[in-house]
Write an enzyme that holds these catalytic residues in place. Structure first.
Site, PDB file in Angstrom:
ATOM      1  N   TYR A 117       0.627  -1.343   0.257  1.00 45.05           N
ATOM      2  CA  TYR A 117       0.079   0.033  -0.189  1.00 45.05           C
ATOM      3  C   TYR A 117       1.022   1.050   0.342  1.00 45.05           C
ATOM      4  CZ  TYR A 117      -3.558  -3.143   1.305  1.00 45.05           C
ATOM      5  OH  TYR A 117      -4.687  -4.176   1.516  1.00 45.05           O
TER       6      TYR A 117
ATOM      7  N   ASP B   8      -0.948 -11.585   8.996  1.00 46.45           N
ATOM      8  CA  ASP B   8       0.519 -12.415   8.446  1.00 46.45           C
ATOM      9  C   ASP B   8       1.680 -12.774   8.832  1.00 46.45           C
ATOM     10  OD1 ASP B   8      -1.863 -14.463   7.803  1.00 46.45           O
ATOM     11  OD2 ASP B   8      -2.252 -13.171   5.702  1.00 46.45           O
TER      12      ASP B   8
ATOM     13  N   HIS C 202       4.497  -5.821  -4.665  1.00 44.50           N
ATOM     14  CA  HIS C 202       3.117  -6.082  -5.129  1.00 44.50           C
ATOM     15  C   HIS C 202       2.212  -5.334  -4.969  1.00 44.50           C
ATOM     16  CE1 HIS C 202       2.976  -6.968  -0.857  1.00 44.50           C
ATOM     17  NE2 HIS C 202       0.952  -6.641  -0.736  1.00 44.50           N
TER      18      HIS C 202
ATOM     19  N   TYR D 211     -11.553  -1.025   1.101  1.00 43.79           N
ATOM     20  CA  TYR D 211     -11.564  -0.858   2.299  1.00 43.79           C
ATOM     21  C   TYR D 211     -10.445   0.003   2.722  1.00 43.79           C
ATOM     22  CZ  TYR D 211      -7.517  -3.713   4.577  1.00 43.79           C
ATOM     23  OH  TYR D 211      -6.776  -4.363   4.972  1.00 43.79           O
ATOM     24  N   ARG D 212      -8.867   0.022   2.088  1.00 38.58           N
ATOM     25  CA  ARG D 212      -7.489   0.121   1.785  1.00 38.58           C
ATOM     26  C   ARG D 212      -7.295   0.508   0.499  1.00 38.58           C
ATOM     27  NH1 ARG D 212      -4.292  -3.164   5.425  1.00 38.58           N
ATOM     28  NH2 ARG D 212      -2.139  -2.018   5.988  1.00 38.58           N
TER      29      ARG D 212
END
Length: 529
Positions: A91, A150, A390, A473-474
């Site tokens: 992000y 995670d 990613h 959501y983000r």
């Protein structure tokens, strides 16, 4: 939206501000060298990218130092960008939305302030990582578990402020946080909830307030800097049973989701499951080159072969049961019976006592036991190995079979056709009624053309999913504004309300400009400036 520092801050003003920061914090707490600043870029940007770079990094250790930082920033009109540990990878990582901002890194504020065994909560500073809290619980002999994500390298506070998922029952609906201390843009210190009363003993055990509850206002926002937070913990259960569900057909997904929702609503399953497709599972266990050499997305026939050879199915779900052994046994029977109605579906798992949690071989099973690790991080190497990266594209949907299929088909189509990349998906039901479709848009950071296709496709996903009623959501730095634009009901009533709060509490617009599309008045569209 312009991101250049020169649009509002001169080099001279920045130099004066940095001198003031050094006087307040000490020179060792101010990082401004080009080589040192590279650590604070988006780790998955291609090498030549400089869209989201900082002019300096500040490393405070106390609340008083944060107050001084805010005072200096107001004086010199310096934009700040706060992160806890800066591990928001996928992000944007530690990078600022507004190029040239000064990063406030809270890594040195890393104390576990309190652990309450009886009421099962801890109080932590923002630099406390999941590893740190876990180690503190073990060192103190506490028979308590923390609901972890995670990857254990991130911040307990930072994850909560981004509404990040964790996987024990206490992580359901991202609800583990309780009671915050916040430095406001004015430099004032605010305590949320019961903490607003001096000496209140319910600060970290009661989530509401007398009057409006403010905690969520500081999540995914730029209204303040959170300096401590309570987090709810879970007592060791008598029995922990990590479970696996495997289905062999891609079109088994709707039946899987419908069955899961029923089991979660009736609370047979109380933790936060994950549902992985074949590509996502394979990315943790291997590299793409072991399966396919073509540049085009891996075809379905080869994916079926991967599913069989790796024994991960076309969809594989991890979940867990906790409690007295008799209760776990009863719930396991219900789970097996329910999923057994899906032809070919398999459910299995083994029971463990708390003493065995840390020694579990499978990293997924350790995560669901509250044991932080980094084993799953290797999935970013699917294309580029050590230099893989990613983007996380993460829309929310109702937990229904038709919604799961609609998102699968829409997102897979665009990722494969526009980005020409493999579709890696993890579905996370963060409560019994909704799920987040975490799309891992994986690429090789050395390949600039591939990176650009990944980013362009992710932006397209934002707008195309919104047309079908699915919003993120983000959001990644690169499309925070676009994601926010999709929430346009009532002529942007939500964003206009948020901007009103921003302008009131931060009139100089110093805190994290552009965070989740929230810009101060001075940096909004020219017509509004």
């Amino acid at each position: 939206m312009a991101t250049a520092l020169t649009s509002h801050l001169s080099e001279e003003s920045l130099a004066l501000a940095l001198d003031s920061f050094r006087s307040a914090l000490g020179s060792e707490a101010v990082i401004a060298g080009e080589d040192e600043l590279r650590e604070f870029r988006d780790p998955f940007a291609f090498a030549a990218s400089d869209d989201y770079t900082a002019s300096a990094v500040l490393m405070p250790e106390t609340v008083d130092e944060i107050q001084q930082i805010v005072r200096i920033a107001n004086e010199h009109k310096v934009p700040l960008w706060t992160h806890a540990t800066g591990m928001n990878n996928g992000y944007g990582g530690p990078a600022p939305r507004l190029k040239g901002s000064v990063i406030v890194s809270l890594r040195r504020m890393n104390r576990v302030l309190e652990i309450d065994e009886d009421s099962a909560f801890a109080v932590v500073e923002p630099g406390v990582r999941w590893f740190d809290l876990y180690d503190a619980l073990r060192a103190g002999g506490h028979r308590l578990m923390v609901s972890v994500p995670d990857l254990g390298w991130g911040s307990v506070v930072g994850n909560a402020l981004e509404n990040g998922a964790t996987y024990l029952p206490t992580g359901s609906d991202m609800a583990a946080a309780c009671g915050m201390e916040v430095v406001l843009p004015s430099g004032e210190v605010l305590r949320t909830g019961m903490g607003a009363m001096p000496g209140n003993r319910a600060w970290h055990v009661y989530k509401r307030s007398l009057g409006p509850s403010l905690d969520t206002l500081f999540m995914q926002s730029n209204f303040g800097i959170v300096t401590k937070m309570g987090v709810w913990l879970m007592p060791y259960p008598e029995c922990y049973m990590p479970l696996w569900l495997r289905v062999w057909n891609d079109d088994d997904l709707p039946a899987l989701v419908e069955t899961l929702r029923a089991l979660m609503i009736e609370r047979t399953i109380e933790n936060v499951p994950q549902v992985w497709n074949t590509i996502a599972s394979a990315s943790v266990l291997s590299s793409r080159s072991a399966w396919y050499e073509g540049e085009e997305p891996i075809p379905d026939g080869r994916i079926d072969e991967m599913a069989r050879e790796l024994e991960v199915g076309r969809w594989m779900m991890r979940f867990a049961l906790y409690g007295d052994e008799a209760v776990v046994d009863h719930r396991f029977r219900k789970v097996k019976e329910a999923f057994g109605r899906i032809p070919g579906a398999e459910v299995w798992g083994e029971k463990h006592s708390p003493d065995a949690f840390a020694e579990l071989e499978n990293p997924h099973e350790r995560v669901q036991a509250g044991v932080p690790n980094l084993d799953i991080n290797q999935m970013t190497g699917w294309y580029g190995g050590e230099e893989g990266g990613h983007i996380g594209f993460s829309p929310v949907a109702r937990l229904t079979g038709p919604d799961a299929v609609a998102l699968r088909d829409l997102i897979r189509g665009l990722v494969e056709q526009r980005a020409r990349l493999d579709y890696a998906a993890v579905l996370i039901p963060t409560n019994a009624r909704s799920f987040i479709h975490v799309t891992m848009v994986i690429f090789d950071t050395k390949n600039e053309a591939e990176v650009r296709r990944a980013y362009d496709t992710s932006r397209l996903l934002v707008s195309e999913c919104a047309k079908h009623g699915y919003g993120e959501y983000r959001a990644h730095l690169d499309f925070m504004d676009l994601a926010a634009e999709q929430y346009s009901f009532g002529d942007r009533a939500y964003m206009r309300f948020v901007e009103t709060i921003k302008d009131a509490v931060d009139p100089n617009g110093i805190l994290s400009p552009g965070k989740q599309g929230i810009w101060p008045r001075s940096l909004r569209e020219p017509a509004e400036a």
